[in-house]
Design a protein around this motif. Structure first.
Motif, PDB file in Angstrom:
ATOM      1  N   UNK A 175       1.589  -1.536  -8.494  1.00 13.55           N
ATOM      2  CA  UNK A 175       1.466  -0.085  -8.359  1.00 13.55           C
ATOM      3  C   UNK A 175       1.257   0.324  -6.902  1.00 13.55           C
ATOM      4  N   UNK A 176       1.545   1.600  -6.610  1.00  5.62           N
ATOM      5  CA  UNK A 176       1.290   2.198  -5.291  1.00  5.62           C
ATOM      6  C   UNK A 176       1.869   1.336  -4.186  1.00  5.62           C
ATOM      7  N   UNK A 177       3.179   1.117  -4.257  1.00  2.00           N
ATOM      8  CA  UNK A 177       3.846   0.162  -3.377  1.00  2.00           C
ATOM      9  C   UNK A 177       3.633   0.439  -1.893  1.00  2.00           C
ATOM     10  N   UNK A 178       3.378   1.682  -1.538  1.00  2.21           N
ATOM     11  CA  UNK A 178       3.213   2.015  -0.131  1.00  2.21           C
ATOM     12  C   UNK A 178       1.842   1.741   0.431  1.00  2.21           C
ATOM     13  N   UNK A 194       7.711 -14.897  -8.161  1.00  2.00           N
ATOM     14  CA  UNK A 194       7.740 -13.886  -9.216  1.00  2.00           C
ATOM     15  C   UNK A 194       8.897 -12.905  -9.036  1.00  2.00           C
ATOM     16  N   UNK A 195       9.237 -12.262 -10.126  1.00  4.34           N
ATOM     17  CA  UNK A 195      10.109 -11.091 -10.087  1.00  4.34           C
ATOM     18  C   UNK A 195       9.189  -9.881  -9.929  1.00  4.34           C
ATOM     19  N   UNK A 196       9.359  -9.116  -8.866  1.00  5.86           N
ATOM     20  CA  UNK A 196       8.440  -8.026  -8.560  1.00  5.86           C
ATOM     21  C   UNK A 196       9.073  -6.676  -8.882  1.00  5.86           C
ATOM     22  N   UNK A 197       8.345  -5.911  -9.684  1.00 14.43           N
ATOM     23  CA  UNK A 197       8.701  -4.514  -9.958  1.00 14.43           C
ATOM     24  C   UNK A 197       7.646  -3.662  -9.276  1.00 14.43           C
ATOM     25  N   UNK A 198       8.053  -2.890  -8.282  1.00 17.21           N
ATOM     26  CA  UNK A 198       7.122  -2.040  -7.550  1.00 17.21           C
ATOM     27  C   UNK A 198       7.223  -0.609  -8.056  1.00 17.21           C
ATOM     28  N   UNK A 199       6.092   0.067  -8.084  1.00 17.46           N
ATOM     29  CA  UNK A 199       6.065   1.467  -8.504  1.00 17.46           C
ATOM     30  C   UNK A 199       5.503   2.312  -7.370  1.00 17.46           C
ATOM     31  N   UNK A 205       9.676   6.161  -0.362  1.00 16.54           N
ATOM     32  CA  UNK A 205       9.114   4.832  -0.166  1.00 16.54           C
ATOM     33  C   UNK A 205       9.861   3.748  -0.932  1.00 16.54           C
ATOM     34  N   UNK A 206      10.876   4.148  -1.692  1.00 17.97           N
ATOM     35  CA  UNK A 206      11.592   3.195  -2.546  1.00 17.97           C
ATOM     36  C   UNK A 206      12.260   2.099  -1.726  1.00 17.97           C
ATOM     37  N   UNK A 207      13.034   2.489  -0.724  1.00 20.50           N
ATOM     38  CA  UNK A 207      13.776   1.484   0.045  1.00 20.50           C
ATOM     39  C   UNK A 207      12.842   0.607   0.871  1.00 20.50           C
TER      40      UNK A 207
END
Length: 345
Positions: A175-178, A194-199, A205-207
């Motif tokens: 969570x809170x990738x930034x 790991x396979x990372x899924x960021x939110x 902030x996505x890229x």
């Protein structure tokens, strides 16, 4: 001797941060005086400035847990560095002699104190610290980059490696990738396969999250992260959730976690209370683990990885120490991706 610092004498908004000249004692036994060259800003700085329950400060109080600089003077018997050495300062102190400290769990010591919270911090040109807090500097990296490492990477390391025990092939939701902790957690989770899924709550902030290695990034301003995590995992959910937002995000994280999965939390920037349906916890055997900081010894390995480039500090912007008010505004407005660092001239 005297030095210049940014201090506070009362709780409040960024305006309570003022530039003053303060006294700095000579280093005592097993202590060192460090010429601070850079200090990173953390959320704990903001919380202390605003005021925390049961917090008792000695005014004028200096914030700042993440410091790097050069050893300027050594007290009697000080070890671990020489005058002139570049050093990283471990962001907290402990008694050093109890069972917890001696077994490498110093962050559980009853006398554990984070710089800038329960003891004076690094918003100053000079700081006296125990010699046990002097850590080797990672190569030729700039001061302002290295200052972005200690607290957030130590926190993220304990969460991802020690608490969650992330393994290759697992899906980790961050969570809170930034944030500083999450920008470190993304990299550490990838380091362990790991396979990372960021939110993130901001599309801009996505890229940047992808650039740190996130395999998938969810823009929570547009999509529901529970729905998206279920879609990305064929309805299974994330094996591990790295969480420090709190409130509703914590409650929904339970729904996004796979059966037998782990949620590791180190904070609650959006709210201390979360309403959780405990049936999901016990029936699906989800573990919820608390985490604060990490063992000081872990920093040695972290700094080696920073030196070799497998982990890298994420700096959003650098400001002069004397612009600490603006740095706090940026943090509170959630404008930064990664760390805001103050350079100390």
């Amino acid at each position: 001797m005297q030095t210049e610092a940014v201090v506070l004498r009362a709780h409040g908004g960024p305006e309570v941060l003022v530039r003053e000249t303060i006294d700095v004692a000579d280093p005592g036994p097993r202590e060192a005086r460090v010429r601070v060259r850079a200090v990173a800003v953390n959320h704990i700085d903001v919380w202390v400035r605003r005021g925390l329950p049961h917090l008792k400060l000695a005014y004028p109080h200096r914030l700042g847990a993440d410091m790097v600089g050069e050893v300027e003077a050594l007290g009697p018997g000080a070890r671990g560095a020489r005058v002139g050495d570049k050093v990283v300062i471990a962001p907290a102190t402990s008694c050093g002699v109890c069972e917890l400290c001696l077994s490498g769990r110093d962050n559980l010591c009853r006398q554990y104190a984070i710089f800038g919270e329960h003891t004076q911090g690094g918003y100053a040109r000079h700081l006296v610290v125990p010699d046990a807090n002097l850590l080797p500097y990672p190569g030729a990296l700039p001061f302002v980059e290295v200052a972005a490492v200690p607290l957030v990477f130590l926190t993220a390391w304990q969460m991802v490696v020690d608490k969650a025990r992330v393994r290759p092939g697992q899906t980790v939701l961050v969570h809170a990738a930034g944030s500083g902790v999450s920008s470190a957690a993304i990299q550490i989770a990838k380091l362990f396969g790991a396979r990372v899924v960021a939110a993130t709550g901001s599309g801009r902030k996505v890229e940047r999250a992808r650039s740190l290695g996130a395999d998938e990034v969810i823009d929570c301003a547009t999509y529901d992260f529970v729905v998206e995590v279920k879609r990305l995992t064929n309805k299974r959910g994330a094996d591990v959730v790295i969480e420090h937002v709190g409130g509703e995000t914590m409650a929904k994280s339970v729904l996004a976690t796979a059966s037998g999965g782990r949620i590791v939390t180190c904070g609650a920037t959006a709210g201390f209370e979360a309403t959780i349906d405990l049936r999901h916890v016990f029936f699906r055997q989800i573990e919820i683990l608390g985490s604060t900081m990490g063992s000081r010894g872990s920093l040695f390995g972290i700094l080696e990885r920073v030196k070799e480039g497998t982990l890298r500090p994420v700096v959003d912007r650098v400001l002069p120490l004397w612009d600490a008010r603006e740095a706090h505004r940026v943090i509170e407005a959630r404008e930064a991706f990664g760390k805001v660092v103050l350079s100390v001239d």
